[in-house]
Structures are given as structure tokens and as C-alpha cells.
Motif scaffolding. Structure first.
Motif, PDB file in Angstrom:
ATOM      1  N   GLN A  89       0.819  -1.228   0.000  1.00 57.01           N
ATOM      2  CA  GLN A  89       0.000   0.000   0.000  1.00 57.01           C
ATOM      3  C   GLN A  89       0.848   1.272   0.000  1.00 57.01           C
ATOM      4  O   GLN A  89       0.344   2.354  -0.221  1.00 57.01           O
ATOM      5  N   GLY A  90       2.135   1.120   0.300  1.00 55.43           N
ATOM      6  CA  GLY A  90       2.970   2.318   0.405  1.00 55.43           C
ATOM      7  C   GLY A  90       4.326   2.097  -0.220  1.00 55.43           C
ATOM      8  O   GLY A  90       4.504   1.241  -1.086  1.00 55.43           O
ATOM      9  N   LYS A  91       5.306   2.892   0.277  1.00 56.61           N
ATOM     10  CA  LYS A  91       6.664   2.719  -0.256  1.00 56.61           C
ATOM     11  C   LYS A  91       7.650   2.692   0.910  1.00 56.61           C
ATOM     12  O   LYS A  91       7.429   3.322   1.955  1.00 56.61           O
ATOM     13  N   VAL A  92       8.747   1.970   0.703  1.00 56.34           N
ATOM     14  CA  VAL A  92       9.787   1.888   1.733  1.00 56.34           C
ATOM     15  C   VAL A  92      10.575   3.198   1.729  1.00 56.34           C
ATOM     16  O   VAL A  92      11.070   3.634   0.690  1.00 56.34           O
ATOM     17  N   VAL A  93      10.644   3.856   2.900  1.00 59.20           N
ATOM     18  CA  VAL A  93      11.333   5.158   2.958  1.00 59.20           C
ATOM     19  C   VAL A  93      12.562   5.143   3.870  1.00 59.20           C
ATOM     20  O   VAL A  93      13.269   6.131   3.997  1.00 59.20           O
ATOM     21  N   GLY A  94      12.795   4.007   4.538  1.00 55.36           N
ATOM     22  CA  GLY A  94      13.957   3.973   5.427  1.00 55.36           C
ATOM     23  C   GLY A  94      14.062   2.649   6.161  1.00 55.36           C
ATOM     24  O   GLY A  94      13.292   1.711   5.917  1.00 55.36           O
ATOM     25  N   LYS A  95      15.041   2.604   7.061  1.00 57.21           N
ATOM     26  CA  LYS A  95      15.282   1.397   7.864  1.00 57.21           C
ATOM     27  C   LYS A  95      15.187   1.745   9.343  1.00 57.21           C
ATOM     28  O   LYS A  95      15.384   2.886   9.737  1.00 57.21           O
ATOM     29  N   HIS A  96      14.901   0.728  10.151  1.00 55.97           N
ATOM     30  CA  HIS A  96      14.862   0.931  11.607  1.00 55.97           C
ATOM     31  C   HIS A  96      15.547  -0.266  12.268  1.00 55.97           C
ATOM     32  O   HIS A  96      15.868  -1.253  11.593  1.00 55.97           O
ATOM     33  N   GLN A  97      15.748  -0.191  13.576  1.00 55.35           N
ATOM     34  CA  GLN A  97      16.491  -1.244  14.286  1.00 55.35           C
ATOM     35  C   GLN A  97      15.602  -2.180  15.117  1.00 55.35           C
ATOM     36  O   GLN A  97      16.086  -2.940  15.926  1.00 55.35           O
TER      37      GLN A  97
END
Length: 395
Positions: free
Chosen positions: A259-267
Motif C-alpha cells: 500500500q505504500g513505499k519503503v522510505v527507510g530502515k529501523h532497528q
């Protein structure tokens, strides 16, 4: 003389509460709760509880009251810290302050105080206790503090009639500036001490750092869900009953990466909570990104731009029967009964108009206006005028 044991935290509020009790002619004993000394989980390099217990001792000395320290760290770890880890792992966001009052101050601590012959336990909370007569019985009320800016009744939303019966809140009728003025007049060492921001009676805790020492980091994706995604513009179905409608309004929306787009990473998704803005470290958006949901199974954080993103807003929530609590047991709703109340879903939030709907499996709280970031694991508390009558864990 009635004996009162007060939890002296080394802060200005409990110091002044102890002074006032003494003025009122009680026999007062100060007790400092040591809730932490597990060095395997370094909380911060400072050792605030040592300073705090020292300040508490100086205040007791100045007021001429006996003072001792009780070590409740074992119970604190078991009942608060382990519970918090467990909740975070499930992707819920617990409120340690509410739990600390229910489990530690007004349970473990209260039992110790009563064993020491106390008639009452007192704390420096900004709230008041009322007593009314109903059907020939005394009923205790938990009332908001007079200082609207400091009212802490929300933190005590899980107290019972038995606990209230034995509790005193000496500063509930005062404002914070009045409390500081009394402390200065009495030359108490805590008069200008800043309010503690940490976990109750532990001091400075950086919660994410603390959790990260126990919950292992695990890299995952941050997905941005646009405001105009189809899921937000569904037309509301027709309902056969009020309960069906409430179930729909309080439902948890299921998001997917598509439904969306990947905008970053998290831990680690379990370090984040709904409504959170800091710590995402994703730039370049028109409006700031807010967490609208976390999926701890798939380790994905779903975000949306701006405070008014539809993923943040909901009008109803559900509390299951086993997490439903009435301070006023005489007001308990039966199945199919409703009650018009004011409610809040977090400490500093202004009270909002709402209706309670009791159903077979629990209770719905339906708000008049949209609420932002209703978060599983947090507490909802409801009031009649300035009296907190019940609460529950948002499920």
C-alpha cells in the motif's frame, strides 16, 4: 495520633506532603523506596536514586520524622520491568507510571506500611480523595487535583476502594507554585529541585536504550502509507447493531507493504509506538512522518505524513473484561448499559466527551471527536465531572 507512612521520593511534592501531614497532627514516618540496583542493565551513568534518597533523608531530618529505606527492587523488576518488556515484545506500549502506582506504591509499599502499624499511606500526588455515603456505606472518590496543569489522577486510575481507603494525598488542594513556596518557607532542600522525568522512584531512564539492552536490535523497513490509499476512503457499511458499528470504528487497520513505499530502515519495530515522531531519521517529506502502526511479527513500521493522517485518527477503542477496572465499584455497567463520561487516553490530554458501551466481552469507549494515536497497552481513564471512576487497558 494516627500514623501515616509517606513515600518520600526526594522530590519537592512528597517533601511538602510530609510537612503538611505533620502540621495536621499525624505521626509521620518517611520511607524511601529503592526500586532498582541491577547493574547488568545500566540505566545511566548517574546514580540518581542515591541523590534522591539523600535528599529524602535530609527532608526527614529537617522535619524531625523517622526515616528508612525499603528495597523493593525485586518486586519492581518482576511486576514492572518484566511486564514492560513483555508488552513491548507484543508490540504494545505500556505505561510504567500507572503500573508502578498499582503494583508497587499502593500494593507492595502499602502492605509494608500497614505491617509497620500505619493507618494511612501518603504520597505527593496532585489529586484528592473524597468520601461519600451510599446505601449506608462509605464510598471513596478519586478526584482530580486542584492544579489543572499538574493533575495526576490519571496515574492512579487503577486504584481500588481498599487502596483509596488507606490513602492520603496532602497536596491535592494546592498548585505547584504553592507547593514550591511552602518548601522554600520551610527551607527544605528540595524546594528548587527539578521534577523527575524518569520512571517512578528509579530516576533517569532512557527507555529505548534500556529496552534495547534486553530486546535485540533487528533491522527492518519503514513504510510510508499515503493519505489517499483506498483503505481510508471506504464507505462505512450498514450495521445491524450499535455493537457492530463500535467494533468497526475501533478496529485495527491491517496495513501491507504494497500500500505504500519503503522510505527507510529501523532497528526494531518493538522500539516504536503509535504517534511517535522522533527517532525515525527519515527526511525529505513535506510534513513530518508519524508512526501509524507497528508490525512486530514482520518487523515493519508503518508511517504517515502529518498529524492529521487518517492512520492516526480513531473514534472508538475497546477494553476487554479482564483489563477493565472500576475505582467506583458501585457504578459498574452491566451488559448493554451505557454511560456518558469525559475520558482521556494519555496523561496530559484534556478530557474529551465520550460514551461507554458495555458489551458481553468488554467495553467500548466511543469518543465524540477523533482521537490521535489510540495505542494498545496504554490506559484509558473515564471521569464524571472531576472524579475518575474507572479505567482500562486499550486492547
Amino acid at each position: 495520633m494516627k500514623r501515616v507512612i509517606i513515600g518520600l521520593s526526594g522530590g519537592v511534592d512528597s517533601s511538602v506532603a510530609a510537612y503538611l501531614l505533620k502540621q495536621q497532627g499525624y505521626e509521620v514516618i518517611g520511607l524511601f523506596m529503592k526500586n532498582w540496583h541491577d547493574d547488568s542493565v545500566t540505566i545511566s551513568n548517574e546514580c540518581p536514586w542515591l541523590d534522591d534518597s539523600n535528599d529524602a533523608m535530609l527532608v526527614a531530618d529537617k522535619l524531625g520524622i523517622p526515616f528508612q529505606t525499603v528495597d523493593l527492587s525485586e518486586q519492581y523488576k518482576e511486576r514492572i520491568v518484566d511486564y514492560m518488556f513483555n508488552e513491548y515484545e507484543k508490540g504494545r506500549t505500556p505505561n510504567p507510571d500507572v503500573l508502578c502506582n498499582r503494583e508497587i506504591k499502593f500494593d507492595v509499599f502499602m502492605k509494608i506500611a500497614l505491617d509497620l502499624g500505619a493507618d494511612y499511606v501518603a504520597t505527593g500526588h496532585y489529586c484528592r480523595k473524597g468520601t461519600i455515603e451510599k446505601d449506608g456505606k462509605e464510598v471513596y472518590q478519586l478526584l482530580a487535583g486542584v492544579d489543572g496543569n499538574k493533575d495526576q489522577s490519571y496515574f492512579l486510575c487503577q486504584l481500588s476502594q481498599e487502596q483509596l481507603a488507606k490513602s492520603l494525598f496532602p497536596i491535592g488542594e494546592l498548585t505547584k507554585p504553592e507547593v514550591r513556596a511552602i518548601a522554600a518557607e520551610q527551607d527544605l532542600v528540595t524546594a528548587d529541585k527539578k521534577d523527575s522525568q524518569g520512571l517512578c522512584f528509579i530516576g533517569k531512564v532512557k527507555l529505548p536504550d534500556f529496552l534495547q539492552q534486553q530486546l535485540k536490535p533487528k533491522e527492518g523497513e519503514i513504510v510510508e502509507i499515503p493519505k489517499d490509499v483506498a483503505i481510508f476512503s471506504e464507505t462505512e457499511p450498514n450495521f445491524d447493531s450499535e455493537e457492530e458499528k463500535l467494533k468497526y470504528l475501533s478496529r485495527k487497520i491491517q496495513y501491507s507493504k504494497s500500500q505504500g513505499k519503503v522510505v527507510g530502515k529501523h532497528q526494531g519495530a518493538h522500539y516504536f509506538t503509535k504517534g511517535q515522531r522522533k527517532g525515525l531519521a527519515v527526511g525529505g517529506t513535506v510534513e513530518p512522518l508519524f508512526v501509524i502502526d507497528t508490525d512486530v511479527e514482520e518487523n515493519i513500521i508503518y508511517t504517515g505524513q502529518g498529524k492529521s493522517h487518517p492512520g492516526l485518527l480513531k473514534k472508538a477503542l475497546f477494553v476487554s473484561n479482564d483489563e477493565l477496572h472500576w475505582v467506583r465499584e458501585d457504578l459498574v455497567l452491566k451488559t448493554d448499559e451505557t454511560m456518558t463520561v469525559k475520558a482521556r487516553i494519555r496523561y496530559r490530554q484534556p478530557l474529551e466527551s465520550a460514551t461507554l458501551h458495555k458489551v458481553e466481552g468488554g467495553m467500548y469507549v466511543a469518543f465524540e471527536n477523533y482521537q490521535s494515536a489510540i495505542t494498545e497497552g496504554q490506559f484509558v481513564a473515564w471521569y464524571l465531572n472531576d472524579e475518575l471512576v474507572g479505567s482500562g487497558v486499550i486492547s
